[in-house]
Structure formats: structure tokens, C-alpha cells
Design an enzyme around this catalytic site. Structure first.
Site, short mmCIF file in Angstrom:
data_model
loop_
_atom_site.label_atom_id
_atom_site.label_comp_id
_atom_site.label_asym_id
_atom_site.label_seq_id
_atom_site.Cartn_x
_atom_site.Cartn_y
_atom_site.Cartn_z
N ARG A 101 0.10 -20.21 9.87
CA ARG A 101 0.88 -20.13 10.99
C ARG A 101 0.09 -19.99 11.94
O ARG A 101 -0.24 -18.96 12.16
CB ARG A 101 2.12 -19.53 10.44
CG ARG A 101 2.84 -18.84 12.26
CD ARG A 101 3.52 -18.32 11.85
NE ARG A 101 4.95 -18.62 11.36
CZ ARG A 101 6.17 -19.18 10.95
NH1 ARG A 101 6.82 -17.56 11.75
NH2 ARG A 101 7.49 -19.54 10.95
N HIS A 128 7.18 -27.79 12.38
CA HIS A 128 7.46 -26.92 11.82
C HIS A 128 7.90 -27.63 10.15
O HIS A 128 9.34 -27.79 10.33
CB HIS A 128 8.56 -25.51 12.21
CG HIS A 128 8.75 -24.28 11.71
ND1 HIS A 128 7.55 -24.04 10.42
CD2 HIS A 128 8.87 -23.11 11.83
CE1 HIS A 128 8.62 -22.92 9.77
NE2 HIS A 128 9.89 -22.56 10.20
N GLN A 131 10.17 -26.09 7.37
CA GLN A 131 11.56 -25.66 8.21
C GLN A 131 12.14 -26.55 7.80
O GLN A 131 13.25 -26.35 7.41
CB GLN A 131 11.07 -24.97 10.11
CG GLN A 131 12.81 -24.71 9.87
CD GLN A 131 13.99 -23.64 9.63
OE1 GLN A 131 12.40 -22.30 9.17
NE2 GLN A 131 14.68 -23.71 9.16
N ASP A 223 17.23 -22.96 18.62
CA ASP A 223 16.35 -22.42 17.92
C ASP A 223 15.92 -21.33 19.10
O ASP A 223 16.70 -21.50 20.42
CB ASP A 223 14.49 -23.06 18.05
CG ASP A 223 13.72 -22.39 17.74
OD1 ASP A 223 13.99 -21.21 17.08
OD2 ASP A 223 12.86 -22.83 18.05
N CYS A 264 16.87 -21.51 12.79
CA CYS A 264 15.67 -21.42 12.13
C CYS A 264 15.53 -20.14 11.57
O CYS A 264 15.02 -19.50 11.06
CB CYS A 264 14.64 -22.10 12.54
SG CYS A 264 14.54 -21.73 14.06
N ARG A 292 14.57 -21.39 2.34
CA ARG A 292 13.13 -21.63 2.21
C ARG A 292 12.47 -21.45 1.57
O ARG A 292 11.90 -22.04 0.81
CB ARG A 292 12.47 -20.40 3.36
CG ARG A 292 13.55 -20.55 4.59
CD ARG A 292 13.17 -21.99 5.45
NE ARG A 292 11.44 -22.14 5.57
CZ ARG A 292 10.77 -21.68 6.77
NH1 ARG A 292 11.60 -20.63 7.77
NH2 ARG A 292 9.37 -21.15 6.13
N1 NVA Z 1 10.11 -22.19 17.64
C1 NVA Z 1 10.44 -21.46 16.90
C2 NVA Z 1 10.29 -20.39 15.53
C3 NVA Z 1 10.12 -19.95 15.50
C4 NVA Z 1 10.46 -19.99 13.42
C5 NVA Z 1 8.40 -20.46 17.28
O1 NVA Z 1 7.90 -20.90 16.96
O2 NVA Z 1 8.86 -19.29 17.99
N1 CP Z 2 11.89 -19.72 10.58
C1 CP Z 2 11.45 -19.35 10.40
O1 CP Z 2 9.68 -20.04 10.09
O2 CP Z 2 11.67 -17.40 10.70
P1 CP Z 2 9.69 -16.82 10.50
O3 CP Z 2 9.37 -16.54 12.13
O4 CP Z 2 10.38 -15.48 10.27
O5 CP Z 2 8.69 -16.91 9.38
#
Ligand code: NVA
Ligand code: CP
Length: 305
Positions: A101, A128, A131, A223, A264, A292
Site C-alpha cells: 500500500r 485500488h 477493493q 468514498d 469501501c 475483501r
Molecule cells: N480513497 C481512499 C480509499 C481508502 C480505502 C484513500 O485512498 O484513502
Molecule cells: N477499504 C479499504 O481499503 O480499507 P482500509 O483502508 O481499512 O484497508
């Protein structure tokens, strides 16, 4: 499939194959309990996570393998003492899979270039994929089909939005994005989606009008307005920009009557979605979160072959 960096490099068949495998695993998890015996997954994190981290780790455990959490900020890489190339090369000598990540999609590309094991995108600023793959599983479970319209309303220049556009255009479902001017999905994503959508007969629409976006939609998706990579000082400005795009009961009333709400997570009640929608009858956000786990297993099994 060698790596999973973005859905745009998958075929429709690969996407549907992952969904089919995830459904099988969900139905009979015990049958897969030894499939990753003796295998290890390295999980690199530059950003926070609940769902992704826990579902990958539990998923690996339930497949008989082992997952290692690695906080990049405490690593030689994070301290600027080692390159991404050397990190990827070294890690490949120990583990069977790497998931990461990160901020930049380029970090994943570099990792995949130098790793000799598969690399999985566990979220970047750009996309993502894990997801959205699990979201497709959730949609099929709830709606029995992917021949439908997904409306995403809110921040259009967003990793989840981008992955939804890739998925819709490749698989062949309609995606409309309602977002303010200046927060549209990146042009390269729009171009890909329009082109692939013409082939798959998916209607791809980007509009500044949230009502137009949700009209006749089967799924309403949003989101956070404050993604992990967005600086906290941007919050006041972003709240002002995105407030007309909040998902509330009024906006839900413009979608189909049996429309479902997806997010998400993590969610901020009162910002991108009201508590009444997030906690309401049309919301399927926790089924989404559960899936997930099943999808991560399908992804790992497919790549570790
Ligand atoms: N768009 C959000 C998704 C979190 C799962 C982010 O990047 O923080
Ligand atoms: N939806 C998602 O990826 O959540 P987290 O940021 O908690 O992993």
C-alpha cells in the site's frame, strides 16, 4: 496474471475468473485451508489500513500460509537507506508474494520490475484494484448480475473511482461519475474507460450533476473526500467543494428504488454520506468489507500458482 497492479491490465475473463474463484472459496473455505501451506506474504504499508491489512493477513492464515506486516516508515527503504529495487530483490528471496500500500503507482511498478515474485497493489493514490474486485463479488451476490449501472458520486480523481471505471469498461457495466469540475478522474483513466467501454458496450459518463449521475442507478457508491494521501489542511476547501455531492436520502431518492449503497470504508458520517444512508436499509457496506477476505484469497491463490 503475473502481478495485480491495476485492473486496466486485466482481461474481462481474468476479472470474472477471480470472482468465480472467490465465490467458490467463500462457499467452502475449508477446502482451501492448506493451499498456501509453507508460503509467505510480505505486506508493505506506507499508509494506514484496517480492512486490507486484516483481510490479507487472515486470508493468508486461513489458506495455511503466513503473512508479515511491514511498516515502511521503520524500514531501510523508509529511512532512505535502501532502494525500492534492492528491497524488492531481497524480499523476493524470502517470500512468495508481496503486497504493498503506497502513495505512488510508480513504486508498485518498480517493485514489480525488480521482484521475482508477484506484486499486489493494496492501494495507491491512483488505484485500488483489490477493493473493486471484491466489490464486483458483492454486487453479483446482491443483484445476481453485472449488467447494471453503478453511480459513483464524490471525489472523481480517486483510486476507487479509477478502479470502478476500469472494471465497468472491461466487464461491460455502466459507470457514471458525478463529481465537481476539477476533481474528474484522470484523463488517461477516462480515455481508457471510453475506449474499452465502446468495445464492451458499457456507458461511461462523467458529469458535474450528481442527480444525473444517480438517475436509474442500481448501485450508489462513494468514498471519503479525504483520502489517506490528502493533506489535512485541504479539508475545509474540500468540504466546501464536495458538499453538493454528499450521498443523503434526497439523492438516494433519484436512483432506482431498489438501489444499494456501497462505500469501501473508512467512512466519515456527515461528510461524503449521511448516517441515515450508511446505516440504512439500502447499505451493504459491511458485506462489502467481508468480501475483501474472500477476494484476497482468490487473488493470492491465482498469483502464487
Ligand atoms: N480513497 C481512499 C480509499 C481508502 C480505502 C484513500 O485512498 O484513502
Ligand atoms: N477499504 C479499504 O481499503 O480499507 P482500509 O483502508 O481499512 O484497508
Amino acid at each position: 496474471m503475473k502481478h495485480l497492479l491495476t485492473l486496466s491490465s486485466l482481461t474481462k475473463e481474468e476479472i470474472l475468473g477471480l470472482i468465480a474463484l472467490a465465490r467458490k472459496i467463500k462457499k467452502a473455505p475449508a477446502r482451501y485451508a492448506q493451499k498456501m501451506k509453507g508460503k509467505s506474504l510480505l505486506m508493505l504499508f506506507e499508509k494506514p489500513s484496517l480492512r486490507t491489512r486484516v483481510s490479507f493477513e487472515v486470508g493468508m492464515t486461513q489458506l495455511g500460509g503466513h503473512a508479515i506486516f511491514y511498516d515502511v516508515s521503520t524500514s531501510p527503504l523508509g529511512k532512505g537507506k535502501e532502494t525500492i529495487e534492492d528491497t524488492a530483490r531481497t524480499a523476493s528471496r524470502y517470500v512468495d508474494l508481496i503486497m504493498a500500500r503506497v502513495y505512488d503507482q510508480e513504486t508498485l511498478e518498480a517493485m514489480a520490475k525488480y521482484a521475482t515474485v508477484p506484486v499486489i497493489n493494496a492501494l495507491s493514490n491512483f488505484s485500488h484494484p483489490c477493493q473493486v474486485l471484491s466489490d464486483l463479488l458483492t454486487i453479483i451476490e446482491k443483484k445476481r448480475s453485472l449488467k447494471l449501472k453503478v453511480a459513483y458520486v464524490g471525489d472523481g480523481n480517486n483510486n476507487v473511482t479509477h478502479s470502478l471505471l476500469f472494471a465497468g469498461a472491461l466487464v461491460g457495466f455502466d459507470v457514471s461519475v458525478g463529481c465537481p469540475e476539477g476533481s474528474e478522474p484522470l484523463p488517461m483513466v477516462q480515455d481508457f474507460a471510453q475506449k474499452a467501454g465502446r468495445k464492451s458496450k458499457a456507458m461511461i459518463v462523467i458529469t458535474p450533476d450528481p442527480r444525473e449521475a444517480v438517475r436509474d442507478a442500481d448501485i450508489i457508491y462513494t468514498d471519503t473526500w479525504m483520502s489517506y494521501h490528502v493533506a489535512p489542511e485541504e479539508k475545509p476547501k474540500r468540504i466546501k467543494t464536495f458538499t453538493p455531492y454528499q450521498i443523503n436520502d434526497r439523492l438516494m431518492g433519484h436512483a432506482k428504488r431498489d438501489a444499494l449503497f456501497m462505500h469501501c470504508l473508512p467512512a466519515t458520517r456527515g461528510e461524503e454520506v449521511t448516517a441515515s444512508v450508511l446505516d440504512g436499509k439500502q447499505s451493504i457496506v459491511f458485506d462489502q468489507a467481508e468480501n475483501r477476505l474472500h477476494m484476497q484469497k482468490a487473488i493470492m491463490l491465482t498469483l502464487a500458482k
